[in-house]
Design an enzyme around this catalytic site. Structure first.
Site, PDB file in Angstrom:
ATOM      1  N   HIS A  22       0.828  -1.199   0.000  1.00 26.93           N
ATOM      2  CA  HIS A  22       0.000   0.000   0.000  1.00 26.93           C
ATOM      3  C   HIS A  22       0.862   1.248   0.000  1.00 26.93           C
ATOM      4  O   HIS A  22       2.055   1.201   0.280  1.00 26.93           O
ATOM      5  CB  HIS A  22      -0.962   0.017   1.194  1.00 26.93           C
ATOM      6  CG  HIS A  22      -0.295   0.072   2.531  1.00 26.93           C
ATOM      7  ND1 HIS A  22      -0.096  -1.050   3.305  1.00 26.93           N
ATOM      8  CD2 HIS A  22       0.223   1.107   3.248  1.00 26.93           C
ATOM      9  CE1 HIS A  22       0.507  -0.715   4.424  1.00 26.93           C
ATOM     10  NE2 HIS A  22       0.720   0.599   4.411  1.00 26.93           N
ATOM     11  N   GLU A  48      -3.627   3.507   1.890  1.00 25.99           N
ATOM     12  CA  GLU A  48      -3.937   3.637   3.306  1.00 25.99           C
ATOM     13  C   GLU A  48      -4.167   5.118   3.593  1.00 25.99           C
ATOM     14  O   GLU A  48      -3.280   5.944   3.395  1.00 25.99           O
ATOM     15  CB  GLU A  48      -2.780   3.135   4.162  1.00 25.99           C
ATOM     16  CG  GLU A  48      -2.946   3.384   5.645  1.00 25.99           C
ATOM     17  CD  GLU A  48      -1.703   3.045   6.449  1.00 25.99           C
ATOM     18  OE1 GLU A  48      -1.554   3.620   7.539  1.00 25.99           O
ATOM     19  OE2 GLU A  48      -0.874   2.233   5.985  1.00 25.99           O
ATOM     20  N   HIS A  66       2.763  11.780  -7.197  1.00 26.17           N
ATOM     21  CA  HIS A  66       1.365  11.441  -7.427  1.00 26.17           C
ATOM     22  C   HIS A  66       1.153   9.945  -7.350  1.00 26.17           C
ATOM     23  O   HIS A  66       2.096   9.164  -7.341  1.00 26.17           O
ATOM     24  CB  HIS A  66       0.900  11.960  -8.798  1.00 26.17           C
ATOM     25  CG  HIS A  66       1.652  11.348  -9.947  1.00 26.17           C
ATOM     26  ND1 HIS A  66       2.788  11.923 -10.476  1.00 26.17           N
ATOM     27  CD2 HIS A  66       1.446  10.212 -10.660  1.00 26.17           C
ATOM     28  CE1 HIS A  66       3.245  11.168 -11.464  1.00 26.17           C
ATOM     29  NE2 HIS A  66       2.444  10.117 -11.593  1.00 26.17           N
ATOM     30  N   GLU A 109      -2.773  10.730 -11.107  1.00 25.74           N
ATOM     31  CA  GLU A 109      -2.645  10.708 -12.561  1.00 25.74           C
ATOM     32  C   GLU A 109      -3.518   9.592 -13.111  1.00 25.74           C
ATOM     33  O   GLU A 109      -3.488   8.471 -12.625  1.00 25.74           O
ATOM     34  CB  GLU A 109      -1.194  10.470 -12.960  1.00 25.74           C
ATOM     35  CG  GLU A 109      -0.974  10.439 -14.458  1.00 25.74           C
ATOM     36  CD  GLU A 109       0.469  10.175 -14.835  1.00 25.74           C
ATOM     37  OE1 GLU A 109       0.853  10.564 -15.943  1.00 25.74           O
ATOM     38  OE2 GLU A 109       1.222   9.570 -14.030  1.00 25.74           O
TER      39      GLU A 109
END
Length: 129
Positions: A5, A56, A74, A122
């Site tokens: 994550h 998360e 990003h 993005e």
């Protein structure tokens, strides 16, 4: 090894959950409050954590803003059609900060959106990169 994550700190957990689930279509996979530490963790994603990397969302109780610095760039999400996805996101109240189109100096079709805390996401059109 695999990526599990990416953690980002959010200032309003409900707004963030609404954005990631209702606007982007992710699922809330799990949520746990830690009263002694005064924080809540919410994991969202497009699929189960055993097979997909997820995000998360960390909410530190009472913190309303963060200095994001200039190192983080990003999160990228592949979409079938970046143009249609931008329109859908705008129709649901999301913020598009760069409309879909070919990236500068290339042919990959991309767009950028922002979550409620200003994190950039993005959108990359499948088959163009």
């Amino acid at each position: 090894m695999r990526v599990l994550h990416t953690m980002i700190r959010v200032s309003d957990l409900e707004k963030s959950l609404t954005f990631y689930t209702n606007i982007l279509g992710m699922k809330l996979l799990r949520l746990h409050e830690y009263p002694e530490g005064k924080f809540t963790l919410a994991f969202v994603g497009f699929g189960d954590e055993k097979d997909h990397a997820v995000i998360e969302l960390t909410y530190n109780w009472g913190v309303t803003s963060y200095d994001k610095g200039n190192a983080f760039g990003h999160i990228a999400i592949e979409v079938e059609d970046a143009y249609k996805t931008c329109e859908l996101i705008k129709s649901k109240g999301g913020k598009v900060v760069r409309e879909a189109g070919a990236m500068q100096h290339g042919t990959t079709v991309i767009a950028f959106i922002e979550d409620p805390d200003g994190y950039k996401i993005e959108l990359i059109q499948a088959g163009t990169f």
